[in-house]
Design an enzyme around this catalytic site. Structure first.
Site, short mmCIF file in Angstrom:
data_model
loop_
_atom_site.label_atom_id
_atom_site.label_comp_id
_atom_site.label_asym_id
_atom_site.label_seq_id
_atom_site.Cartn_x
_atom_site.Cartn_y
_atom_site.Cartn_z
N GLU A 47 9.70 -4.25 10.10
CA GLU A 47 9.98 -3.04 9.43
C GLU A 47 10.76 -2.22 10.67
O GLU A 47 9.98 -1.82 11.83
CB GLU A 47 8.87 -2.35 8.82
CG GLU A 47 9.35 -0.92 8.25
CD GLU A 47 8.36 -0.44 7.51
OE1 GLU A 47 7.25 -1.10 7.08
OE2 GLU A 47 8.55 0.65 6.95
N ASP A 57 0.81 -1.15 -0.12
CA ASP A 57 0.06 0.07 -0.03
C ASP A 57 0.85 1.29 -0.07
O ASP A 57 0.35 2.60 -0.06
CB ASP A 57 -1.00 0.06 1.13
CG ASP A 57 -0.39 -0.10 2.39
OD1 ASP A 57 0.91 -0.25 2.71
OD2 ASP A 57 -0.98 0.17 3.53
O1 KIV Z 1 3.56 -1.13 1.56
C1 KIV Z 1 4.70 -1.73 1.51
O2 KIV Z 1 5.32 -1.45 0.65
C2 KIV Z 1 5.16 -2.36 2.54
C3 KIV Z 1 6.79 -2.76 2.64
C4 KIV Z 1 7.52 -1.65 2.86
C5 KIV Z 1 6.94 -3.96 3.37
O3 KIV Z 1 4.53 -2.72 3.36
#
Ligand code: KIV
Length: 289
Positions: A204, A66
């Site tokens: 993260e 997202d």
């Molecule tokens: O939305 C995204 O791209 C993510 C990644 C940063 C893992 O959740």
């Protein structure tokens, strides 16, 4: 089976369109789940078919994150991303790839309300895109939902530590797990989601020791982003890694190319040639045969 659940499953199966699902030999969820302490899992984000095609040969999975709200649509955060946006981009990435497993992020507000609502929305995403799994953010508070989904055939990837959908509660984007209380909470979150049946968890923006401890402790394979090489695999937002998004570059991002600069140079060269009338040249023109 309770009547409410039966009703829910009937409603969902009536709205399922499986015509987009192509049976291709992709990396499967058991393949990914079996990579604990094995060869590191390689993954990147993709939002479009052409990008998926370029990344596919190099990745075990492609995440339709997202983050597309910020990276593609210029939003300030991921909170305004809708289910329809994720479905449209998820379908494009499935179409553009043939080997990597495709995993689609569930956007803010589409899975937190109840396990039933989450199931309904996840089924839409899986049925309308043909993706292999969904990703949801959250820890202990999402464990019941993860279990509900997995028990009913929806493979789930979790996401703990820095959770972009909760940045208002967390007070912004920062490294997590430096203080003991927060570190214990992130560990408990990862354990709860893994025990609930998630096959993988994105970790993260957490300190290295904590990411290593979680990786050793839980059954789910861990995918690090700003969480060190101790995780079972890595992911980056592709546009961060290739210099196509520079609004905000976290410490954990490495630029593997400066594609944004390269596009700028190409556009400047094009503009110069248009103004000089050297483009289009004779080779680019149609003539009578
Ligand atoms: O939305 C995204 O791209 C993510 C990644 C940063 C893992 O959740």
């Amino acid at each position: 089976m309770p009547d409410t659940l039966k009703g829910l499953m009937e409603t969902v199966s009536m709205s399922v369109d499986v015509s987009n699902i192509k049976k291709i030999n992709r990396v499967s969820i058991p393949d990914l789940a079996g990579r604990k302490s094995g060869d590191p899992i390689v993954s990147l984000t993709a939002y479009t078919a052409p990008m998926a095609k370029i990344l596919d040969p190099h990745c075990d999975f492609l995440l339709v994150g997202d983050s597309l709200g910020m990276v593609l649509y210029g939003m300030d955060s991921t909170l305004g991303v809708s289910l329809d946006m994720m479905i449209n981009h998820g379908l494009a990435v499935v179409r553009g790839s043939k080997k990597a497993c495709v995993i689609v992020d569930m956007p803010f507000g589409t899975y937190q309300e109840s396990p039933e609502k989450a199931y309904r929305n996840c089924v839409r995403v899986m049925a309308e895109t043909g993706c292999g799994a969904v990703k949801i953010e959250g820890g202990r508070e999402m464990a019941e939902t993860v279990n509900f989904l997995v028990e009913r055939g929806v493979p789930v990837m979790g996401h703990v530590g820095l959770k972009p959908q909760s940045f208002n509660v967390a007070g912004g984007y920062r490294a997590h797990g430096r203080d003991q209380v927060e570190a214990e909470r992130i560990k408990d979150d990862a354990l709860a989601i893994s025990n609930a049946g998630a096959f993988s968890i994105v970790i993260e923006g957490v300190i290295e020791d904590l990411a290593a401890e979680i990786t050793h402790k839980i059954k789910a394979v861990t995918i690090g982003i700003g969480a060190s090489a101790q995780c079972d695999g890595q992911i980056l937002v592709t546009e961060d890694a290739i210099g196509m998004f520079s609004e905000f570059t976290p410490k954990f991002v490495k630029r593997f190319s400066e594609t944004g600069d390269e596009i700028g140079r190409a556009a400047a060269e094009y503009a110069k040639e248009v103004k000089a009338r050297t483009f289009p040249a004779d080779a680019h023109c149609y003539h009578n045969k």
